[in-house]
Scaffold this active site. Structure first.
Site, PDB file in Angstrom:
ATOM      1  N   SER A 818       0.806  -1.223   0.000  1.00 54.18           N
ATOM      2  CA  SER A 818       0.000   0.000   0.000  1.00 54.18           C
ATOM      3  C   SER A 818       0.838   1.272   0.000  1.00 54.18           C
ATOM      4  O   SER A 818       0.264   2.354  -0.016  1.00 54.18           O
ATOM      5  CB  SER A 818      -0.922   0.025   1.216  1.00 54.18           C
ATOM      6  OG  SER A 818      -0.170   0.071   2.407  1.00 54.18           O
ATOM      7  N   LYS A 861      -8.458   3.538   6.441  1.00 57.03           N
ATOM      8  CA  LYS A 861      -7.414   4.524   6.170  1.00 57.03           C
ATOM      9  C   LYS A 861      -7.972   5.938   6.150  1.00 57.03           C
ATOM     10  O   LYS A 861      -7.356   6.872   6.685  1.00 57.03           O
ATOM     11  CB  LYS A 861      -6.738   4.188   4.836  1.00 57.03           C
ATOM     12  CG  LYS A 861      -5.901   2.913   4.868  1.00 57.03           C
ATOM     13  CD  LYS A 861      -5.338   2.592   3.493  1.00 57.03           C
ATOM     14  CE  LYS A 861      -4.501   1.312   3.537  1.00 57.03           C
ATOM     15  NZ  LYS A 861      -3.966   0.927   2.231  1.00 57.03           N
TER      16      LYS A 861
END
Length: 928
Positions: A818, A861
Site C-alpha cells: 500500500s 485509512k
C-alpha cells in the site's frame, strides 16, 4: 435478639435455594458456595459484631424462599389445574437464588439464627440456620450487595385449652404423626431399605410427639410440615398462613393424604391372596412374614410406586419402575425424528431389562434423558406480519447506531422469511385439500371398486409435487468480522430480539478439543453432548439464534482432534440438516438455527471454514458515531451503574469529543466507556460529599472541558498528529490497521548521502514493503530524465549516492502492498528538493509502468486520515467503489482525489511545478 414484633423493622434478607422453605423451630443447612450476597451479608454482620466488641449477640437475618409459579405472591391463590405457562415455568426452572431479583422473592419469610457451620471432606460447607419467627416483607429497600427490607414480625400466639377447634385439630395432627411414625418403622424392616429409622431416633420422635400439648401446636405443625412428604407450595402456604388454625388445617390435610394413601395399599394387600412377585425374587406371599409384607407395601406407598387402586400384580421389587414409564412419556412428547425414535425404543427395551444396580443403567438412562431434552420439532413461531420489518428496523436502530450493512442484511433475511411463509401457507392449504380428496377417493374405491387406479396415482403425484414446492428454511450463516469493542456480540443479541427468537452464546475462544464441539462418544466415562447440542437443550427450540463468539480463536489440529474442522459440518448449510453428535449418534437438524459468528481477524480462520460463512465487516467507529453511541447508550448506562440519577451528570458534546480524541484511540468504544465511567465516579464523589455536608445546592452536574485533565489526567493522544510543515523526502502514507485495530497515518522518510548506490531500509519493514521501495526506486531511476533529475537519459542518479528509507515507530511491524505511491513521491521529493505538503496523505501501490494499483482497507485509512488532521488524500482510481461505504462525515472532512498514474499524482502534489517529461506521460508509460 430478635426484633420486636409489634413494629416494623429493617432486616437483611437472603433468598433460599429453589424448593427450600425455613419454618420456625426447624434447622436448615444452607449452601454457601457461589453466594456472593451471603458472603457480603456475613462480612457486614461480622464487622458490626467486631464494632460492638463481640458482645455475644447471635448473627440473625431473614430467610425468604423463592416464589412459586403456582402461587400468588401472598401464598393464598393456588392454580386449580396446576398448569403453568411454559415460558414462566422455564424462567422459574432456570432461577438461581444467588441471582434472584426482588420480584422473585416470596412475601413471607422466617428470621434465621446462625448456629454453626457444617464441613465435610470433599463437600461444600453448609451454614446451619435455626428458624426463629415468621415475618411479612413490607418493602424492599436495598438490592445490592444483599437484600434489605422493612418487615413485620408475627409471634405464634399460644392457644388456650378452651379453644375447642384448635384442640381438635391438634389431636388429629398428633394422631396422624404417630401413624406416620409407625409406617416409617415398618419401612425399616426391609432388608434392602435405602434408609433405616434408628430405634433411638424413633424413640425421640415418639417422645416429642407425645410431650407436645395444644399450646405447642404451632411447633408441631412446623416440625411435621418439614419432615412429611409435603410439596414446596404447601410449605409456602403454611408459612404464609395468617393464624394457627389455618396452619393446623393445612398440616392435617397433608399428613392425612400421605397416611391414607399408605392405608389404602395395606387394605388392598389384606384382600389380595394372589399377589405375584418377580420370578427372580423367589418369594411367595404364603411364605412371607406378615410384617415384611406390610413393610413392603408401606415402603412402596412412601416412595409413590404403588398408587391406590393399582394392580397388585405389578413388579414390587423393581427399583423406580415409574421412572422408566415417565422417561417413555417424555420421549413420546419430544416428537423424535424417525431415526431417533428407533434408537430410543431400542434403549428403552434395554433399560427395562437392566438391573438398576448396574452401572450401565445410569448411562442408558442419561442418554435417553438427553434425547428427550433435544428440541426435535419445537420451534419459535415467526410472527411475520405487515409491521415486522418496521419493528425489526426500529429494534436494531435503538440498540446500535450505524452498522447499516448488517441491518440491511437482517432486513433482507426477514423479508425472505415472510415471503417463504406466505408461499408455504398457500401450499399447505392445497396439500390439506388434496389429501382429503385422496382419502375420499380411496374410501369410495374400496366400497364401489369403480375408480381407475390411474386417478389415484395422478392425485398422489400431484400431492408429491405440492410437497416439493414447500420452501425450506435454510438460515444464513453470518460472520461479523471487526476490531474489538465494535458491538459484534451485542449486535447478535439484538438480532435475536428483533426476530423474536431465543438466544444462546457459545464461546469458542480456547476450545482445543474436538469433543467439545461434536460431543464425547458414549464409551467414555462422563461422556456428554457437545456445545451445539447442549445449547439446543438449553434454549428448548430448534430455531434459536446461536452466537459463535471468537471463532478466529478456536484451536487447530492437535492430539485431541481438530475443533475447527468439526465446525465445518455445523456451519455448512448443505450439511447441517443432518449434524451428527458423537454422543447422541443420531442426525440432528441444525438448518433452522441462525448461526452468527464473530471474529477479530480473518487470517487465523481456516479457508474452508471461512468459505462457509457470509462475511460482514464491521469497521471502526468515527468520532461522530462514538459521540452518538456515548450519548444514547454509554453515558446513561454508567450514570446508573455509579449510583447516580438522570440529570446528575451533564456531559456536553465538546467534553465527549475531547474524551474521544484525546483520551482514547480505538476502533470500538470499550475504552471510551471506561473513561466515561471515571467521569461519573468523579461526579459521584462530589455528589456524596455535597449530600453528607448538607450543601446539595452547591453541587454542579456539568462537566467542563477544563475539568477533564483533573479527572482523567493529562491528554494521552494529540488530536492533530500530521506534520505542520513539510520538508523534502518526507511523505505521509496511510495504513489500514495500527495497534488499536484502526487506520492511521504512516510517515515515510528518505535521506541521501554520498555513497555507491546502496539502499538501507529501517523501521521493521516487511518483505512486501521492501519490494515497494525497490519498485519505486526503479521507476524514479528509469524516469530521471523526464523528472529533470539528470541531463543525460543514460545517467544513473544513484551512482555516487546512497539512500536510507525509514518508517518511524520501528517497534511496530509494518507490511502490506500500500505504500508504493508514497515511496515514489518521497524519492522524487528528495531528488528534486520539493517538499510534499504535509496535509496530503496517500495510499496505493505502483507498477513498473507507473500505474497506481488498488489497495485494501480504504474505509479504515480514510477514518484514520481524518482523525490525524489530514486534509487531502490520494487514492487509486480503482478504489472508487470502496469510498461509497465510507461515512459521510469522513467524505465531507476530506478532499479525496483518485489517480490512475504516478504522473497524475505528481501534478496534484506539485500543481505549480514543471517537469520536462510530463507532456510525454500520456504517450508512453515506461522506458523499460
Amino acid at each position: 435478639m430478635a426484633p420486636n414484633s409489634s413494629k416494623t423493622s429493617k432486616l437483611a434478607l437472603i433468598p433460599l435455594p429453589k424448593g427450600t422453605v425455613l419454618l420456625p423451630g426447624v434447622l436448615l443447612r444452607l449452601p454457601v458456595a457461589n453466594r456472593s450476597d451471603l458472603a457480603s451479608l456475613l462480612s457486614s454482620l461480622l464487622n458490626q459484631s467486631a464494632g460492638l466488641k463481640n458482645d455475644g449477640t447471635p448473627i440473625t437475618f431473614g430467610c425468604v424462599p423463592l416464589g412459586s409459579p403456582l402461587l400468588s405472591n401472598d401464598g393464598q391463590q393456588l392454580l386449580e389445574d396446576g398448569t403453568v405457562d411454559a415460558e414462566k415455568r422455564g424462567e422459574y426452572d432456570s432461577l438461581d437464588a444467588g441471582e434472584a431479583r426482588k420480584e422473585d422473592l416470596f412475601r413471607f419469610g422466617t428470621l434465621g439464627k446462625v448456629t454453626g457451620v457444617q464441613r465435610r471432606a470433599f463437600a461444600e460447607p453448609l451454614l446451619l440456620i435455626q428458624g426463629m419467627e415468621r415475618f411479612t416483607v413490607d418493602r424492599i429497600v436495598q438490592e445490592e450487595p444483599f437484600f434489605e427490607a422493612e418487615v413485620t414480625f408475627h409471634d405464634d400466639i399460644e392457644s388456650s385449652e378452651q379453644d375447642s377447634e384448635i384442640n381438635e385439630l391438634f389431636q388429629q395432627l398428633r394422631q396422624l404423626s404417630r401413624e406416620l411414625l409407625t409406617l416409617l418403622r415398618l419401612s425399616s424392616l426391609l432388608p434392602n431399605a435405602s434408609s433405616r429409622l434408628s430405634p433411638l431416633v424413633a424413640r425421640r420422635f415418639e417422645l416429642y410427639i407425645s410431650r407436645t400439648d395444644p399450646s405447642q401446636a404451632g411447633k408441631l405443625v412446623n416440625f411435621m410440615a418439614d419432615i412429611s412428604d409435603s410439596s414446596f407450595e404447601e410449605k409456602l402456604m403454611i408459612l404464609a398462613s395468617p393464624d394457627l388454625k389455618s396452619r393446623l388445617e393445612k398440616a392435617v390435610e397433608v399428613l392425612g393424604r400421605q397416611v391414607q394413601g399408605i392405608k389404602s395399599n395395606i387394605k388392598i394387600t389384606s384382600f389380595t391372596t394372589t399377589t405375584s412377585f418377580p420370578p427372580t425374587s423367589g418369594l411367595d406371599i404364603s411364605q412371607m412374614d406378615p410384617r415384611e409384607l406390610l413393610a413392603r407395601r408401606a415402603m412402596s406407598s412412601l416412595a409413590g410406586l404403588t398408587p391406590p387402586g393399582a394392580s397388585s400384580g405389578q413388579n414390587e421389587d423393581e427399583k423406580e419402575p415409574d421412572e422408566v414409564d415417565e422417561l417413555q412419556q417424555k420421549l413420546q412428547e419430544a416428537e423424535l425424528s424417525p431415526e431417533a425414535r428407533k434408537v430410543a425404543d431400542k434403549e428403552l427395551r434395554r433399560l427395562r431389562k437392566m438391573n438398576p444396580a448396574n452401572a450401565e443403567y445410569g448411562v442408558c438412562r442419561t442418554y435417553l434423558e438427553n434425547l428427550a431434552e433435544i428440541p426435535w420439532t419445537k420451534v419459535t413461531e415467526d410472527q411475520l406480519g405487515a409491521e415486522t420489518l418496521k419493528q425489526a428496523r426500529k429494534q436494531l436502530d435503538d440498540d446500535h447506531y450505524g452498522l447499516e450493512r448488517i441491518k440491511k442484511r437482517l432486513l433482507e433475511y426477514l423479508a425472505v422469511l415472510r415471503l417463504k411463509q406466505s408461499i408455504n401457507q398457500g401450499v399447505e392449504k392445497q396439500i390439506a385439500e388434496l389429501s382429503q380428496t385422496l382419502d375420499t377417493m380411496t374410501e369410495d374405491n374400496k366400497e364401489k371398486e369403480t375408480l381407475p387406479e390411474s386417478d389415484r396415482l395422478a392425485a398422489e403425484a400431484k400431492l408429491q409435487l405440492l410437497k416439493n414446492r414447500q420452501m425450506g428454511d435454510k438460515s444464513p450463516i453470518l460472520l461479523l468480522a471487526g476490531p474489538p469493542g465494535t458491538g459484534k456480540t451485542s449486535l447478535a443479541r439484538s438480532i435475536a430480539t428483533s426476530l423474536g427468537r431465543k438466544f444462546h452464546r457459545i464461546s469458542l475462544g480456547g476450545v482445543r478439543d474436538e469433543a467439545e464441539i461434536r460431543g464425547h462418544r458414549r464409551t467414555y466415562v462422563a461422556a456428554m453432548p457437545g456445545l451445539i447440542v447442549s445449547g439446543l437443550k438449553k434454549v428448548g427450540v430448534a430455531n434459536p439464534v446461536f452466537l459463535l463468539d471468537e471463532i478466529d480463536k478456536i484451536g487447530g489440529a492437535n492430539f485431541q482432534g481438530d475443533p475447527s474442522a468439526a465446525m465445518l459440518e455445523v456451519l455448512d448449510p448443505e450439511q447441517n440438516h443432518s449434524f451428527m453428535d458423537h454422543y447422541i449418534n443420531v442426525p440432528i437438524d441444525l438448518s433452522k438455527v441462525l448461526f452468527i459468528a464473530t471474529a477479530n481477524s480473518l487470517e487465523t480462520i481456516p479457508a474452508p471454514l471461512l468459505d462457509r460463512m457470509e462475511t460482514i465487516t464491521l469497521s471502526g467507529y468515527t468520532t461522530v458515531e462514538k459521540r452518538h453511541i456515548a450519548k444514547r447508550h454509554l453515558i446513561p448506562k454508567q450514570i446508573r451503574a455509579n449510583g447516580l440519577a438522570d440529570g446528575q451528570v451533564n456531559l456536553s458534546d465538546d467534553v465527549i469529543d475531547k474524551t474521544i480524541t484525546s483520551y482514547t484511540r480505538e476502533s470500538g468504544v470499550r475504552n471510551l466507556e471506561r473513561e466515561i465511567s471515571s467521569i461519573c465516579r468523579y461526579k459521584a464523589v462530589q455528589y456524596a460529599d455535597a449530600t453528607d455536608t448538607g450543601a446539595l445546592a452547591s453541587y454542579d452536574p456539568i462537566v467542563a472541558v477544563d475539568n477533564l485533565e483533573d479527572i482523567l489526567g493529562i491528554e494521552r493522544f494529540d488530536e492533530e498528529i500530521a506534520e505542520k510543515h513539510g520538508r523534502p523526502g518526507v511523505v505521509t502514507g496511510l495504513v489500514a490497521y495500527s495497534t488499536g485495530g484502526q487506520g492511521s497515518i504512516l510517515f515515510i522518510e528518505v535521506a541521501d548521502m554520498p555513497g555507491n548506490g546502496r539502499v538501507q531500509l529501517t523501521g521493521k519493514l516487511g518483505d512486501v514493503l521492501k519490494e515497494s521501495v525497490e519498485v519505486a526506486l526503479t521507476w524514479v531511476k528509469a524516469h530521471s530524465f523526464e523528472l529533470g533529475l539528470t541531463h543525460d537519459p543514460n545517467e544513473d542518479i544513484m551512482k555516487s549516492r546512497s539512500l536510507h528509507v525509514h518508517c518511524p515507530s520501528g517497534a511496530i511491524p509494518k507490511d502490506g502492498p500500500s505504500a508504493g505511491l508514497a515511496h515514489t513521491l518521497a524519492l522524487i521529493s528528495l531528488f528534486t528538493g520539493k517538499a510534499v505538503p504535509p496535509q496530503i496523505a496517500m495510499t496505493g501501490e505502483i507498477s513498473l509502468r507507473g500505474r497506481v494499483m488498488p489497495v485494501g482497507g480504504i474505509k479504515e485509512k480514510l477514518i484514520g486520515a481524518l482523525r490525524a488532521g489530514v486534509k487531502t488524500v490520494l487514492l487509486p482510481d480503482h478504489n472508487r467503489k470502496e469510498v461509497k461505504d465510507v461515512p459521510q462525515e469522513v467524505k465531507d472532512g476530506l478532499e479525496i482525489i483518485h489517480v490512475r498514474h504516478i504522473w497524475e499524482a505528481i501534478r496534484h502534489v506539485w500543481p505549480d511545478a514543471h517537469f520536462p517529461g510530463e507532456q510525454h506521460a500520456n504517450i508512453f508509460e515506461s522506458r523499460l
